[in-house]
Design an enzyme around this catalytic site. Sequence first.
Site, PDB file in Angstrom:
ATOM      1  N   GLY A 129       0.667  -1.134   0.066  1.00 56.81           N
ATOM      2  CA  GLY A 129      -0.013   0.010  -0.102  1.00 56.81           C
ATOM      3  C   GLY A 129       0.906   1.248   0.153  1.00 56.81           C
ATOM      4  N   GLU A 172      -7.300  -0.240   0.951  1.00 63.83           N
ATOM      5  CA  GLU A 172      -7.722  -1.035   1.824  1.00 63.83           C
ATOM      6  C   GLU A 172      -6.831  -2.143   2.443  1.00 63.83           C
ATOM      7  OE1 GLU A 172     -10.980  -0.920   3.309  1.00 63.83           O
ATOM      8  OE2 GLU A 172     -11.585   0.447   1.840  1.00 63.83           O
ATOM      9  N   CYS A 195      -8.915 -10.322   5.967  1.00 61.70           N
ATOM     10  CA  CYS A 195      -8.259  -9.180   6.775  1.00 61.70           C
ATOM     11  C   CYS A 195      -8.945  -8.681   7.806  1.00 61.70           C
ATOM     12  CB  CYS A 195      -8.342  -8.104   5.511  1.00 61.70           C
ATOM     13  SG  CYS A 195      -9.803  -7.602   5.098  1.00 61.70           S
TER      14      CYS A 195
END
Length: 521
Positions: A245, A262, A296
Site C-alpha cells: 500500500g 484497504e 483481513c
Amino acid sequence: MHQPLEPPGQQPLGYGKCSPVGSDAGKAAGCSAGSEASGGIGKGPVICSAICGNPYAGLVSHLRAAWLSGKTRPMEYRMAQLEALGRFLDEKKQDILDATALDMGKPSFEAYFTEILLCKNNLNDTLNNLSHWMKDEYVDKNLVTQLDSAFIRKDPYGVVLIIGPWNYPIHLLLVPLIGAIAAGNCVVVKPSETSKNTERLVAEMLTCYLDNDCFAVVTAGVQETTRLLENKFDYIFFTGSPSVGRIVMTAAAKHLTPITLELGGKNPCYVSDTCDVQNVARRVAWGRFFNAGQTCIAPDYVLCSLEMQEKLMPALREAITEFFGPNPQESPDFGRIVGDKQFRRIRALLCSGRVAIGGQTDEKERYIAPTVLADVLPSDPAMQEEIFGPILPIVVVADMDEAIDFINARPQPLAIYAFSCDSKVVKQVLERTSSGGFCGNDTLMHVTLTSLPFGGIGSSGLGMYHGKFTFDTFTHRRSCLHRNMGLEALNSLRYPPYSQQKLGLLTATFEIKRKGMCTLL
C-alpha cells in the site's frame, strides 16, 4: 508475490481475447481466447506506446479517449454494464467456485457466500438505487443566492485503477468495480497474480461481458504493476498489505492521484468474564478459521483473563470439532494456504506461546490445522505481524481496562471485536478505542451490510466502500452554483469602491449565525 502468468510484451499492448460487446455485454459469454492474444488484458484497438516507453500507455490512452467521449455518463449505459456484470456472476458461478477451490481449497459454501452472494448484494443494491444516487444534490443558500441554483453534481473521476488481492479474488475486485462503473468511470482492473486460476478466469471471461472500450483487465506481476502505476490515473483503489500500500500511495502521489487503501492489521477480540462461552467460541472460531484464516477482518488474537482462557479452551476445541470433524485436514469445509511462501511464514508463528489446540501442518498440501495458542506474550512472533492464517493466539490480560490499553498501544486495526453479556462492557470498548470497524458479540458480520461503510483507519487503510459508499468513493462531488444573469444591483455590495456601509450590508447577507444566539442592540 508470484511472477505474472504472461508478460505484457508478448501481446498487443494490453488488449484482449473477446470480441467487443458494447451495450450488448454478455452476449459473448463463453467466448474462447484468440490465438493472437496471450495476456488476457482488456480488448480494444492496438495503440502504440513506443513514444513514452510504457507498455500500458496505449491502453490507458484508449480508455481515456472513451471516457472523454462521454460514453460512460448516461445512467442507461451504467445500468447495462452492471447488469452484464451480474450475468458474469450468474453464468460463471461454477467457474468461480472451481477456480477458488484450485487456488486455495476454498469450500464452495464459503466461495458462494463471499465471492458471489455478497457481490450480488452490492450489485443489486446499486442497481436499485443508482438513479437516486446520481441525482444532483441541492444545498442551502444564503440571502444573496436565493434566486440561484446551488447543487452538488456527482461526476465520475475518469480512468480509474483497481488492484485486487488474492484472498477474496472475485469479491474484493468486483465490489469496487461495481461502484466505479456506477459512478461513470472507465476502469482498469488488475486481479492478483497469486490466485492464478481466478486471475486467469477474470482475464479471459470478464471482458466478454463488459464494454472493452471502457473496461480492461490487466494481468501483471510486481514489475509490470510498477510500470502500470507509472501511468496517470484519476483514482486508484488498492486492497492488499500495508507494505505494498505504501508503494501504491507513493506512485499515486507523483500524479497527485486520490486513492483508497484497504489494508489490514491485527484485529483484537476482547472476551469479558461475563459471556456465554460456547457462543463466543463458535463465533470466534468461525471468524478466525473462515477461508483458513486468510481474511483481513478475522479476529487476529483474543484478549481475556486467565480464568476465561481456561474456559475458552474446551469450548474452542468443541467448536472446531463441530465445524471440521476430528481431523480438519479431511474436512471439505476447511481451506488451504494460498502459496508456499505464505505457508512457511504462517508455520513459523507456531512457536509462539504453547499450542493448546491443533498445530499440525502438511507442507505438500499447504495445510495448517485450526490452531489455538495459549499464554502468548506480546513479544512473541505471532504478535508482531498480521497472522492471516488459521492460528488464534490468546493473550492474557487482567481486565477490560488492560485490554483497552493493550489495543490503544498498537496501530489502529481494521476491526475490533468485543464479547460480553454486559452491554456496558461492549460500549466501553467501542467508545475507548479506534478502528476501521467494530462488531459486538460476533465476528465478520458487520461487513455483510451494504448500509455500513467498510474501510480502515491509520495503518489499516484509507477510505471506505460497500453499497452507496463505493459509489461515493469513485464519485467527485462537484460544487456548482448557477446564478441569474440579471439583478446586478444585488452584486454592487461586493464591488469597489468599498465602504463601511457596504461591509455592514454584505455581512448581514452572508453571515451564518449560531442557532439560539441573540444580538443585543
